[in-house]
Write an enzyme that holds these catalytic residues in place. Structure first.
Site, PDB file in Angstrom:
ATOM      1  N   SER A 115       1.001  -8.318   2.943  1.00 16.54           N
ATOM      2  CA  SER A 115       1.417  -7.105   2.236  1.00 16.54           C
ATOM      3  C   SER A 115       1.624  -7.260   0.739  1.00 16.54           C
ATOM      4  O   SER A 115       1.888  -6.265   0.053  1.00 16.54           O
ATOM      5  CB  SER A 115       2.688  -6.544   2.874  1.00 16.54           C
ATOM      6  OG  SER A 115       2.378  -5.850   4.060  1.00 16.54           O
ATOM      7  N   LYS A 118      -0.175  -4.925  -1.581  1.00 18.22           N
ATOM      8  CA  LYS A 118       0.360  -3.649  -2.058  1.00 18.22           C
ATOM      9  C   LYS A 118       0.742  -3.698  -3.538  1.00 18.22           C
ATOM     10  O   LYS A 118       0.835  -2.652  -4.192  1.00 18.22           O
ATOM     11  CB  LYS A 118       1.566  -3.240  -1.207  1.00 18.22           C
ATOM     12  CG  LYS A 118       1.233  -2.929   0.246  1.00 18.22           C
ATOM     13  CD  LYS A 118       2.490  -2.549   1.027  1.00 18.22           C
ATOM     14  CE  LYS A 118       2.167  -2.143   2.464  1.00 18.22           C
ATOM     15  NZ  LYS A 118       1.745  -3.270   3.305  1.00 18.22           N
ATOM     16  N   SER A 295       7.373  -1.509   2.908  1.00 18.75           N
ATOM     17  CA  SER A 295       6.067  -2.121   3.152  1.00 18.75           C
ATOM     18  C   SER A 295       5.234  -1.231   4.071  1.00 18.75           C
ATOM     19  O   SER A 295       4.714  -1.661   5.098  1.00 18.75           O
ATOM     20  CB  SER A 295       6.211  -3.521   3.742  1.00 18.75           C
ATOM     21  OG  SER A 295       5.033  -4.283   3.523  1.00 18.75           O
TER      22      SER A 295
END
Length: 461
Positions: A115, A118, A295
């Site tokens: 993640s 991101k 997230s």
């Protein structure tokens, strides 16, 4: 063989706080008398204090402030780097004030980012879109009498919750508002369709596990959905829907008194349709804050498509990835070695280097691109917020870093990553990216221990 994921496959990075000083001085003067008019009027002629002002910002340090050195930082990191639970680890640490690389290990080797991907999506969005940008969901008069069409504009935050009930996303638009507008338009509704044509291509990315829909990590990407596709809108453990667009259409039908089972998906855009209702998403910056702190994979994917639309690219997985990488290069981020198939980092086919991740954070810290600065505000805080709220609280070194470190986390099975900023004990701001693949059972806490050194180490000399 594809590795199995943790059930919650989007997770924490360590964050470090760039503290800002806000000065506010309030002066109050009053004379209270019961009958003396001259005394009561004294304030009218007395000089008044200057208005209070606030000037938050990242402040430059004095030239004589201790500067970390590559040798000092390497020595401080040597112990934690020896932990076998880190597996294959790459990383880079940069002095935000000078732009100098302080430490690097395999920083040009592509690794699974999870993640932390991101971070790239957020930087690209800030580089491309207004921070107050919104996404619009509309209802159109259909081509036949009694038919209305719910047209998705890419907002995953839309909710079917009643007006007096909470929603998963702060400030979410509501189906009930759309239904009220349709009724006020005077339309007689007998049928509802859903137009999902704004998005193109597959609804699931390569390297996504369909089991993650039930696991609550993702939903098929469609241009309208309710609460990010959650079946239980305000539950963190909710599984996601396999038909999010159809669910939204059924919710509108129910609100209008139409049989939800009769809702269908339109074969394409409705030509020359008249708009009879519309609602808007929360502004971009609020959506980015929620996406980074929770997230949220669905939010990341919709944001990537938002960037693609602004560049007149297809709103698809490929279009979003191409748009994000283009915008990163536009603000000076080196994307060499990047192989991405999504905007969230959920795919096991994604690859990024520590150079790219650290470069994206450094671009936000740099004064060259002030529009990127909000990245620092939306990063989770170690021991304080988002996916870092329950980390950095179990050891003395971790507690010393809590509140001083902000970062995006990433977790897949045997993968732990962090990218963010930290203020070291000398007051210097460092940017960093740490990527651990093939990690051992305590890999995440081992990575946290490594990052905590960046706070405790002045590392000069």
């Amino acid at each position: 063989m594809r590795p199995a994921r943790w059930r919650r496959s989007t997770h924490l990075v360590i964050g470090l706080v760039v503290l800002v000083l806000v000065a506010a001085v309030i002066g109050v003067a009053a004379v209270l008398t019961s009958g003396d008019t001259s005394a009561r009027n004294t304030d009218a002629v007395r000089p008044q204090p200057a208005p209070a002002t606030a000037a938050p910002g990242v402040q430059a340090l004095a030239d004589d402030t201790d500067k970390p050195s590559p040798a000092g930082l390497a020595a401080a990191l040597a112990g934690p780097l020896a932990d076998p639970n880190l597996g294959a680890l790459t990383g880079r640490v940069t002095d935000a004030g000078t732009g100098a690389e302080l430490w690097a290990q395999g920083a040009t080797i592509p690794m699974l980012p999870a993640s932390t991907n991101k971070v790239l999506t957020t930087v690209a969005a800030l580089a491309t879109l207004d921070r107050d940008a919104t996404l619009t969901t509309t209802v159109l008069a259909g081509p036949t009498p009694g038919l209305v069409v719910l047209h998705g504009g890419g907002d995953p935050t839309l909710s079917a919750a009643p007006a007096d009930k909470p929603t998963w996303y702060k400030g979410a638009a509501r189906i009930s508002d759309l239904a009220d507008q349709v009724r006020r338009s005077g339309a007689t509704v007998t049928a509802v369709q859903v137009d999902l044509s704004a998005y193109s291509g597959p609804t699931m990315a390569p390297g996504w596990d369909p089991a993650d829909i039930d696991g609550g990590d993702i939903a098929p990407m469609e241009s309208v959905m309710l609460d990010g596709g959650r079946i239980q809108p305000v539950s963190a453990e909710s599984r996601r829907s396999t038909t999010p667009g159809l669910d939204a259409g059924r919710a509108l039908a129910a609100a209008l008194g139409v049989d939800p089972a009769s809702v269908t998906v339109a074969s394409g855009p409705v030509p020359d349709a008249r708009e009879i209702a519309s609602v808007k998403s929360p502004p971009l910056l609020e959506r980015l804050r929620q996406m980074m702190n929770e997230s949220d994979n669905v939010m990341a994917e919709s944001t990537g498509r938002e960037v693609a639309a602004a560049l007149n690219r297809p709103q698809s997985f490929d279009g979003a990835v191409a748009a994000v990488l283009t915008q990163l290069r536009g603000v000076g981020v080196d994307t060499a070695g990047a192989v991405l198939v999504d905007s969230s980092g959920l795919s096991v086919d994604d690859r990024l280097t520590a150079d790219t991740l650290d470069g994206a954070v450094a671009a936000a810290v740099s004064g060259e691109h002030p529009q990127l600065r909000p990245l620092l505000d939306v990063l989770p805080i170690a021991g304080g917020s988002g996916t870092l709220s329950n980390r950095y609280l179990d050891t003395d070194a971790g507690k010393a870093a809590a509140g001083w470190l902000r970062a995006k986390t990433g977790s897949l099975t045997a993968v732990n990553t962090l990218a963010g900023i930290v203020t070291d004990k000398s007051g210097r701001v460092l940017t960093f990216a740490l990527m651990s693949n093939n990690a051992g059972p305590t890999g995440r806490t081992s990575l946290d221990a490594l990052a905590a050194v960046l706070r405790s180490c002045g590392c000069g000399g």
